[in-house]
Design a protein around this motif. Structure first.
Motif, PDB file in Angstrom:
ATOM      1  N   UNK A 185      59.165 116.392  63.018  1.00  0.00           N
ATOM      2  CA  UNK A 185      59.926 117.144  62.019  1.00  0.00           C
ATOM      3  C   UNK A 185      61.407 116.844  62.225  1.00  0.00           C
ATOM      4  N   UNK A 186      62.243 117.305  61.307  1.00  0.00           N
ATOM      5  CA  UNK A 186      63.681 117.154  61.482  1.00  0.00           C
ATOM      6  C   UNK A 186      64.136 117.901  62.727  1.00  0.00           C
ATOM      7  N   UNK A 204      72.153 121.615  56.688  1.00  0.00           N
ATOM      8  CA  UNK A 204      71.814 122.931  57.239  1.00  0.00           C
ATOM      9  C   UNK A 204      71.514 122.863  58.735  1.00  0.00           C
ATOM     10  N   UNK A 205      72.289 122.029  59.447  1.00  0.00           N
ATOM     11  CA  UNK A 205      72.188 121.845  60.891  1.00  0.00           C
ATOM     12  C   UNK A 205      70.861 121.213  61.330  1.00  0.00           C
ATOM     13  N   UNK A 206      70.165 120.548  60.411  1.00  0.00           N
ATOM     14  CA  UNK A 206      68.930 119.837  60.749  1.00  0.00           C
ATOM     15  C   UNK A 206      69.145 118.351  60.471  1.00  0.00           C
ATOM     16  N   UNK A 207      69.011 117.564  61.517  1.00  0.00           N
ATOM     17  CA  UNK A 207      69.158 116.112  61.433  1.00  0.00           C
ATOM     18  C   UNK A 207      67.812 115.526  61.034  1.00  0.00           C
ATOM     19  N   UNK A 252      62.179 108.990  66.578  1.00  0.00           N
ATOM     20  CA  UNK A 252      61.937 108.327  67.858  1.00  0.00           C
ATOM     21  C   UNK A 252      62.772 108.983  68.960  1.00  0.00           C
ATOM     22  N   UNK A 253      62.141 109.288  70.072  1.00  0.00           N
ATOM     23  CA  UNK A 253      62.825 109.750  71.275  1.00  0.00           C
ATOM     24  C   UNK A 253      62.450 108.816  72.405  1.00  0.00           C
ATOM     25  N   UNK A 254      63.152 108.930  73.511  1.00  0.00           N
ATOM     26  CA  UNK A 254      62.888 108.043  74.632  1.00  0.00           C
ATOM     27  C   UNK A 254      63.283 108.707  75.941  1.00  0.00           C
ATOM     28  N   UNK A 255      62.768 108.130  77.014  1.00  0.00           N
ATOM     29  CA  UNK A 255      63.215 108.507  78.342  1.00  0.00           C
ATOM     30  C   UNK A 255      64.574 107.847  78.572  1.00  0.00           C
ATOM     31  N   UNK A 274      61.993 109.641  59.391  1.00  0.00           N
ATOM     32  CA  UNK A 274      61.082 110.724  58.969  1.00  0.00           C
ATOM     33  C   UNK A 274      60.390 110.318  57.663  1.00  0.00           C
ATOM     34  N   UNK A 275      61.160 109.828  56.695  1.00  0.00           N
ATOM     35  CA  UNK A 275      60.586 109.424  55.407  1.00  0.00           C
ATOM     36  C   UNK A 275      59.707 108.182  55.556  1.00  0.00           C
TER      37      UNK A 275
END
Length: 142
Positions: A117-118, A54-57, A69-72, A62-63
């Protein structure tokens, strides 16, 4: 009488200058908060295809950990080569997302930004494919 007019003009000009400065400061502060924080997430082609509904990665992190994880940008090549060096991944993508400064799902632990969240893929501003160089290292395209 003429000195009185000069004082009125000076006061009027000072008020205009002060008001202009306040308006400029207000604009700069609001523009800075509108700009938000731009961060990046590495994902393989297979992960993006199989972990999106549903267009949510929603990656496995997450589980396991409760967040994505995000980064610069400057840390992305290092992470790509560390996380995907011993895999048979053929395609990696870099997702660029600008988060609003008041997004309660984005939390920082030191310099590490995580999203709790997703990820709705409509938030992705740009999806860029990584390439491998002649040393078999993941590098960002120019």
């Amino acid at each position: 009488m003429q000195g009185y007019r000069v004082n009125i003009n000076v006061k009027t000009n000072l008020k205009r200058l002060l008001l202009g400065g306040c308006l400029l400061l207000s604009f700069l502060v609001s523009s800075a908060s509108l700009a938000g924080t731009t961060l990046y997430h590495i994902v393989s082609e297979q992960e993006l295809a199989t972990l999106t509904k549903d267009n949510v990665y929603t990656p496995l992190s997450i589980a396991k950990e409760g967040y994505i994880h995000f980064s610069k940008l400057e840390l992305i090549p290092y992470y790509a080569n560390e996380l995907y060096k011993d895999t048979d991944t053929k395609k990696l993508f870099l997702l660029k997302v600008t988060f609003s400064d008041d997004d309660k799902n984005l939390k920082w632990i030191g310099d590490n930004p995580d999203y709790y969240i997703g990820l709705d893929l409509s938030m992705v501003e740009q999806k860029t494919q990584f390439i491998k160089d002649h040393n078999n290292q993941w590098v960002l395209p120019n």
